[in-house]
Design a protein around this motif. Structure first.
Motif, short mmCIF file in Angstrom:
data_model
loop_
_atom_site.label_atom_id
_atom_site.label_comp_id
_atom_site.label_asym_id
_atom_site.label_seq_id
_atom_site.Cartn_x
_atom_site.Cartn_y
_atom_site.Cartn_z
N LEU A 1 0.83 -1.21 0.00
CA LEU A 1 0.00 0.00 0.00
C LEU A 1 0.87 1.26 0.00
O LEU A 1 0.45 2.32 -0.44
N GLN A 2 2.08 1.12 0.55
CA GLN A 2 3.00 2.26 0.54
C GLN A 2 3.92 2.22 -0.68
O GLN A 2 4.87 2.99 -0.77
N GLY A 3 3.67 1.27 -1.57
CA GLY A 3 4.50 1.14 -2.76
C GLY A 3 5.87 0.58 -2.45
O GLY A 3 6.85 0.87 -3.12
N ASP B 1 0.44 7.11 6.75
CA ASP B 1 0.36 5.96 7.66
C ASP B 1 -0.83 6.08 8.61
O ASP B 1 -1.43 5.09 9.02
N MET B 2 -1.17 7.33 8.97
CA MET B 2 -2.25 7.54 9.94
C MET B 2 -3.59 7.00 9.41
O MET B 2 -4.41 6.50 10.18
N THR B 3 -3.79 7.12 8.11
CA THR B 3 -5.03 6.61 7.53
C THR B 3 -5.04 5.08 7.61
O THR B 3 -6.09 4.47 7.86
N ALA C 1 1.35 1.90 19.82
CA ALA C 1 2.28 0.83 19.42
C ALA C 1 3.10 1.26 18.21
O ALA C 1 4.31 1.02 18.14
N TYR C 2 2.44 1.94 17.29
CA TYR C 2 3.12 2.42 16.07
C TYR C 2 4.23 3.41 16.43
O TYR C 2 5.29 3.43 15.81
#
Ligand code: ATP
Length: 617
Positions: free
Chosen positions: A45-47, A165-167, A189-190
């Motif tokens: 998803l982040q390529g 990343d927040m989405t 945790a992130y």
């Protein structure tokens, strides 16, 4: 899950600009995935094939994708190029060529495609480009047309689905409960392990309860804590009472990961039973340095790496400090302009000799298996002192890694004196640290307070802004290909970037060139989804949110053409949307420097509002 199914999700995500629908689509996607694939899907998803902080890039240019497409579909490079010129996007070209070739294509599993893409990313050395092209052409000829669209975009770093990343964290929360109620626990945790694959996989396998046990690990950067601002000893004492005062060194922050146990980084990706390890070095110690925006910068600073090996006596540790250049003659710290020359990819050892760095260590986050994130500052500091070999002040000139000096104060006057002393020494100011304060990973809080020299009478701090777009220049600047550029701040509520200024002056020729090079690298075909821009501020070219610049300005004012803090609504007389409250704008903005920060770490709209109010509004 098959890759074609994932591609349908990519397509849905691509076609929406609404954050809520993105969260909904992601939640549905995550629900449909199983253990063992959700981590890989998060990276895709982040390529990417690994988290952002792993220094692994595909390293493929348009030309190579064109070659792979030609090979897959029996076309000459010229033929592919012609379609590319017409369409402007190799993803669309791949999709079209695949459709024209006929047949449905195989339904490869996501895991299989992920393995292939990992191979493409990992291969290096002689002949690797050829191998990468062959592997991609095989993928193109085996997959369906929609999948081909994304297979072409990923290695070019052009997936750009338009969320941060927040989405994804919100998507995970929605997967669990259909609401955002679990987001704070997931984000906590992130902050300790900003590896989306790990986070998603842990939720799938161990649930939220398992995720809550997340501890730091050597090799994965912890999101760095940030300081609030105040402007005097009096305010500091009132806020946190007796506290530790340290100088604020003007260099760049490094988070050091050190281990004598992990001799070399364990292989992270297994392909056909073969390990494709990341850092297969045979050094006795494992040392990784991460920058403020979590980039692995280990190779840039061999002197710091050696200093860490020589001077740290723990088995394992994660600590932070400020790297700053110093004069070998006088031992004094040098200005930021000197230090910043060490941020380079070439001539590293030569520059290291010319401009040696000193790492002034001020934080210990983890030691010998124990997380110190929840431990009070004073205790962390004690442990920090205990892991240094000879932390006395003798022979300081020969030491690369040193401890920050601290003074415990409870008097405003004393704090102001230390501040003046810091300014006299050419430093940026001071940091005040709450004695009982924990380390707030990823958050800005009052456990750390910065007190900096003010740059102008009204505005007490600089602003970190994201470069959003630019106009083609006129006159001398036409030569640089860039004129005014548009900057904005971050709105964490909506995950969007809102404008505060267009800047056209105050850059050196070198800075214009740097800006142009990076702008071209991150050029976007159209205005990115996460930008909110008034039509008066439209740009000739748009840039993806990647570059963060530090800006000096005289004052924050209000302006209807800027969108940060602007409120729109219906006009009294008509139905048209009109400006009810004008946005925040910077008066006389000037570029100070380029920052190593994530765009989401730029100054936020809330901070701008606070700064505006502190000006006396
Ligand atoms: P922020 O980190 O608040 O987002 P920023 O990156 O612009 O903002 P500054 O405003 O310069 O940072 O203030 C915090 C930074 O100061 C830290 O990130 C660190 O790099 C630097 N620093 C220098 N000396 C110290 C110190 N003694 N303790 C903590 N940080 C220090």
């Amino acid at each position: 899950m098959n890759f074609v199914r994932l591609s349908q999700y990519f397509s849905e995500l691509e076609n929406t600009t609404s954050r809520n629908s993105m969260v909904g689509i992601l939640a549905k996607l995550f629900r449909e995935t199983s253990e063992g694939e959700v981590d890989k899907i998060c990276y895709l998803l982040q390529g990417r094939v690994l988290p952002l902080f792993e220094p692994i890039e595909f390293g493929l240019a348009d030309r190579m994708i064109i070659k792979a497409l030609g090979r897959a579909f029996n076309k000459t490079e010229d033929q592919v190029n012609k379609i590319f010129k017409a369409k402007g996007d190799l993803g669309i070209v791949a999709e079209q060529l695949r459709a024209e070739a006929g047949g449905k294509g195989d339904k490869l599993l996501v895991v299989k495609v992920y393995e292939k893409l990992s191979e493409v990313a990992f291969f290096s050395g002689p002949g690797s480009v050829e191998k990468k092209i062959t592997m991609l052409s095989e993928l193109f000829s085996n997959l369906d047309s929609l999948s081909c669209r994304y297979i072409a975009r990923i290695p070019l770093n052009k997936l750009r689905l338009g969320f941060s990343d927040m989405t994804i964290l919100d998507g995970l929360s929605w997967m669990l409960s259909g609401t955002k109620k679990d987001r704070p626990a997931i984000e906590a945790a992130y902050n300790v392990r900003p590896d989306l694959g790990f986070i998603a996989e842990t939720i799938k396998t161990k649930g939220l309860a398992g995720l809550k046990k997340t501890k730091p690990v050597v090799g994965t950067p912890i999101l760095m804590t940030r300081a609030e601002r105040l402007t005097g000893g009096e305010e500091i004492v009132k806020k946190i009472g007796r506290c530790a005062i340290e100088y604020k060194y003007d260099g760049f922050r490094l988070q050091v990961h050190f281990s004598k146990k992990v001799k070399s980084q364990k292989a992270k990706v297994k392909i056909d039973g073969q390990n494709l390890g990341l850092f297969e070095d045979d050094k006795k110690e494992f040392v990784r340095l991460f920058s403020r925006n979590l980039e692995d910068v280990t190779n840039m600073y061999p002197d710091v790496v050696q200093g860490v090996i020589d001077q740290i006596k723990a088995e394992e540790a994660i600590f932070e400090g400020e790297a700053i250049a110093f004069s070998t003659k006088t031992g004094e710290f040098l200005p930021f302009q000197e230090t910043v020359q060490r941020r380079r990819k070439y001539d590293i050892s030569q520059k290291a000799e010319e401009i040696p760095l000193r790492l002034v260590v001020f934080e210990l986050l983890y030691v010998n298996g124990e997380s110190l994130l929840e431990t009070a500052y004073q205790e962390r500091r004690k442990k920090l002192e205990s892991i240094f070999v000879n932390h006395d002040k003798t022979n300081l000139a020969k030491k690369t890694v040193v401890l920050s000096e601290i003074q415990i104060c409870d008097k405003a006057k004393k704090i102001d004196e230390i501040f003046s002393e810091a300014i006299r020494k050419g430093l940026e100011g001071i940091m005040a640290k709450k004695l009982q304060g924990v380390y707030q990973a990823g958050a800005r809080g009052w456990n750390w307070i910065k007190y900096k020299k003010s740059y102008s009478a009204k505005l007490e701090d600089t602003i970190d802004a994201v470069v959003m777009g630019y106009d083609f220049g006129q006159g001398k600047r036409q030569g640089f290909g860039i004129g005014d550029f548009l900057i904005g701040v971050y709105d964490s509520q909506t995950d969007k970037f809102l404008t505060v200024a267009k800047i056209g002056t105050g850059l050196t020729d070198e800075e214009w060139r740097t800006l142009k090079v990076s702008s071209s690298k991150y050029q976007a075909a159209s205005i990115p989804k996460r930008y909110v821009v008034d039509k008066a501020m439209k740009c000739d070219a748009w840039v993806e949110p990647k570059m963060v610049v530090e800006i000096n300005a005289d004052e924050i004012t209000r302006s209807p053409v800027h969108t940060a803090g602007r409120k729109m609504g219906k006009s009294k007389s008509g139905t048209a949307e009109t400006v009810i409250v004008p946005g925040f704008a910077l008066r006389f903005p000037r570029l100070k420097t380029f920052r190593e920060k994530q765009p989401e770490d730029a100054t936020t709209v809330e901070e701008i509002e606070k700064m505006y109010k502190r000006q006396g509004h």
